[in-house]
Design an enzyme around this catalytic site. Structure first.
Site, short mmCIF file in Angstrom:
data_model
loop_
_atom_site.label_atom_id
_atom_site.label_comp_id
_atom_site.label_asym_id
_atom_site.label_seq_id
_atom_site.Cartn_x
_atom_site.Cartn_y
_atom_site.Cartn_z
N GLY A 1 2.99 3.05 17.21
CA GLY A 1 4.24 2.84 17.92
C GLY A 1 3.72 2.36 19.42
N GLY B 1 -1.89 0.52 10.73
CA GLY B 1 -1.38 1.01 12.11
C GLY B 1 -1.71 -0.07 13.16
N LYS C 1 -3.99 6.12 -3.20
CA LYS C 1 -4.89 6.63 -2.57
C LYS C 1 -5.39 7.80 -3.54
CE LYS C 1 -3.98 4.71 2.05
NZ LYS C 1 -2.69 4.26 1.81
N LEU D 1 2.17 0.32 20.65
CA LEU D 1 2.47 -1.12 20.99
C LEU D 1 3.78 -1.55 20.92
CD1 LEU D 1 -1.16 -2.58 19.98
CD2 LEU D 1 -0.26 -2.52 22.11
N TYR E 1 2.42 10.30 0.77
CA TYR E 1 3.43 9.89 1.40
C TYR E 1 4.95 10.52 0.93
CZ TYR E 1 0.14 6.50 3.37
OH TYR E 1 -0.95 5.78 4.08
N ASP F 1 0.78 -1.31 0.07
CA ASP F 1 0.00 0.08 -0.06
C ASP F 1 0.73 1.26 0.01
OD1 ASP F 1 -2.75 1.69 0.51
OD2 ASP F 1 -1.37 2.06 2.13
N PHE G 1 0.14 -1.16 15.50
CA PHE G 1 0.90 -1.03 16.75
C PHE G 1 0.48 0.18 17.14
CE2 PHE G 1 4.24 -3.60 14.12
CZ PHE G 1 3.87 -4.64 14.67
N ASN G 2 -0.66 0.93 16.37
CA ASN G 2 -1.19 2.11 17.03
C ASN G 2 -0.19 3.28 17.21
OD1 ASN G 2 -3.28 0.14 18.75
ND2 ASN G 2 -4.11 2.18 18.21
#
Length: 343
Positions: free
Chosen positions: A244, A239, A86, A246, A61, A56, A241-242
């Site tokens: 970072g 995401g 996107k 997690l 980005y 993706d 790991f939210n």
């Protein structure tokens, strides 16, 4: 890097399938810290070598940098690959970084600025420009990027939603799908609420939802994920790991984590430690227990980081850990768990 045997899951009712683990492209463009070009290309190659087949990216980005580098990595190895990008931002060339009058998180972005455009021609222009940056003739999934109140505020978002709903943005997406130029359409956002609005607008195949269905938080469980099952739409878990949290970074939603998040992470970390399981392993494997989730999409910035993620992916998490997660009320009621239990 040795290949891993990944299962695949269907994308809505499209016939498209994704490997359960994918590679997100934001970090390849140098978000918050620099990622050298050769390192980004090597990360894409390492993912391919490992057996990952879903990638993706997005114009935002690095203002074209991620698409460019991901295209470099995929261009001559496209067999069996599934790629998403996107729409919603047009990139306009600038002469210097000083011309951007808004803050951004990209280190060494390309010399462009973003202009939001969710209209018919905005979608079509963005799609064509993405193909040129990628150096590829097709993408499989096209997401509407970052539409919603969280990004734009209520007043401005109403304008952009009108562009999508009434000024042809949604029509453009359905035309691209009907013509076979893309195989699936959806939205890529950080808030699930706008996806409920999207269901009112029409039919969608897949959503990329970042951070809202993870081991740390399951705020999208009801009514969003249940609606996805009813409407035949799939969800890519971005995401995982939210941002970072997690992974022990102390960040959450791209900022410093509040105290209640820090405490919940500590509780989850203590639980995993009891069972000898890395927190990252539990975080990666947790989302796929829900039938709506078709892929988990982390964003490693190097082959070494990817190797660590693959190690976590291959950890055998004992069923007793998931039982303890439910018993200690560390998951929302009704959350399906990887051992078959419901919290």
């Amino acid at each position: 890097m040795s290949a891993t045997s990944f299962n695949t899951r269907p994308v809505g009712r499209t016939g498209l399938e994704l490997t359960e683990l994918g590679l997100g492209g934001a970090t390849l463009a140098g978000i918050f810290q620099e990622t050298p070009d050769d390192q980004a290309r090597a990360t894409v190659s390492a993912a391919l070598d490992a057996g990952i087949r879903y990638f993706d990216t997005a114009p935002q980005y690095g203002y074209g940098r991620s698409e460019h580098l991901m295209g470099d990595g995929l261009r001559f190895r496209t067999e069996g690959i599934r790629l998403s990008t996107k729409v919603g931002r047009i990139l306009r060339p600038i002469q210097s970084d000083a011309e951007r009058d808004y803050p951004h998180a990209w280190v060494k972005p390309f010399p462009f600025e973003q202009v939001y455009d969710y209209t018919y021609w905005g979608v079509m222009r963005s799609y064509e420009a993405s193909l040129a940056r990628l150096g590829l003739s097709k993408v499989d999934i096209l997401y509407v990027h970052d539409i919603g109140v969280a990004t734009h505020g209520a007043e401005q978002n109403a304008i952009y939603w009108k562009q999508l709903a009434e000024e042809g943005g949604y029509k453009a997406l359905t035309e691209l799908k009907a013509s076979g130029k893309v195989s699936a359409i959806g939205l890529g956002v950080n808030e699930w609420e706008v996806l409920m609005d999207a269901f009112a607008l029409g039919d969608w195949d897949v959503f990329l939802l970042a951070g809202r269905y993870t081991l740390l938080e399951q705020t999208s469980l009801e009514p969003f994920l249940s609606t996805c099952l009813a409407r035949g739409a799939s969800v890519v878990c971005g995401g995982p790991f939210n941002g970072g949290a997690l992974m022990g970074t102390g960040t959450w939603n791209y900022a410093k984590a509040p105290e209640h998040i820090i405490k919940r992470v500590a509780d989850l970390e203590a639980l995993c430690k009891e069972f000898g399981v890395p927190l990252g392993a539990a975080a990666l494997q947790f989302p796929l227990a829900h039938k709506a989730i078709c892929n988990v999409l982390p964003g490693p910035r190097s082959p070494a980081e990817l190797g660590g993620i693959l190690d976590w992916w291959n950890v055998k998490v004992p069923d007793a850990l998931w039982d303890a997660l439910a018993d200690r009320k560390l998951a929302a009621p009704g959350t399906p768990l990887p051992n078959g239990r419901v919290a």
